[in-house]
Design a protein around this motif. Sequence first.
Motif, mmCIF file in Angstrom:
data_model
loop_
_atom_site.group_PDB
_atom_site.id
_atom_site.type_symbol
_atom_site.label_atom_id
_atom_site.label_comp_id
_atom_site.label_asym_id
_atom_site.label_seq_id
_atom_site.Cartn_x
_atom_site.Cartn_y
_atom_site.Cartn_z
ATOM 1 N N TRP A 1 14.564 -4.579 0.132
ATOM 2 C CA TRP A 1 13.412 -5.061 0.907
ATOM 3 C C TRP A 1 13.890 -5.765 2.176
ATOM 4 C CZ3 TRP A 1 11.285 -9.642 2.682
ATOM 5 C CH2 TRP A 1 9.918 -9.612 3.023
ATOM 6 N N GLU B 1 5.409 -9.025 4.820
ATOM 7 C CA GLU B 1 6.387 -8.236 5.568
ATOM 8 C C GLU B 1 6.330 -8.509 7.075
ATOM 9 O OE1 GLU B 1 5.919 -4.122 4.717
ATOM 10 O OE2 GLU B 1 6.340 -4.323 2.574
ATOM 11 N N GLU C 1 16.180 -4.694 -5.721
ATOM 12 C CA GLU C 1 14.920 -4.435 -5.030
ATOM 13 C C GLU C 1 14.722 -5.377 -3.839
ATOM 14 O OE1 GLU C 1 15.293 -4.920 -8.223
ATOM 15 O OE2 GLU C 1 14.826 -2.947 -9.097
#
Length: 232
Positions: free
Chosen positions: A32, A124, A28
């Motif tokens: 990302w 992010e 994961e």
Amino acid sequence: MNININKLVIDMGKTQIKTALILEDIVEVNKWLQQRLLESFIGINIQQAYSIQEAKQLLIKQQYELALIDLSLPDGKGLEIIDWLAVHASETISIVVTIFEDDQYLFEAICHGAKGYLLKDLNEDIFQRYLQQIADGQYAFSPCMTQKLLSYVKANELSNQQKKQKLQSLNLTNREKQVFSYIAKGYQVTEIAYELDLSSYTVSDYVKSIYRKLNISSRAEAALLAQQYGLI
């Protein structure tokens, strides 16, 4: 530490990274990081590795402009890849991406050649901002890691100033200080004479003078005192 970066393509006013390697064993997180790169650099070619061995196989086949490297992998430490890049692909920008906030990991990564140290809990947008900063030739550290670096530099400067002041207070000539530092490191009289291009008799006289001035009588005392004064 010097950052060596290839001439990069400029796209819409921003520096472009065209190739990148991700070394991260958690699927994961790897995805990302891939998404952050894709959103930051149009048309980037990304290779993903989930182990040290897999990363090495990819590195043998291709060079990358950027490498995002986790520190803890199932088959070893990411530092091993940073070392490999420093020797075989010095133009690759190595960036640590990790959960570890410890000073030890930060300083170790920098010593091995990492140009940045980013934590996985970054937002992010902030992470992508750091990616562009890296592409533009700047170092990139998560805020808390930057603070650790600044604290270290400040403490180190203070320590050096204190040692310098202590050193100036020593009642030794510059030549005696040189000889003193060699004594403290365990050098014999003949070895010191060779290093300083002096005769053994001259060095012996310096040693006697140093012991007398500092009121010491053994190499162990000399080593301890030299360490306190920052000579070793």
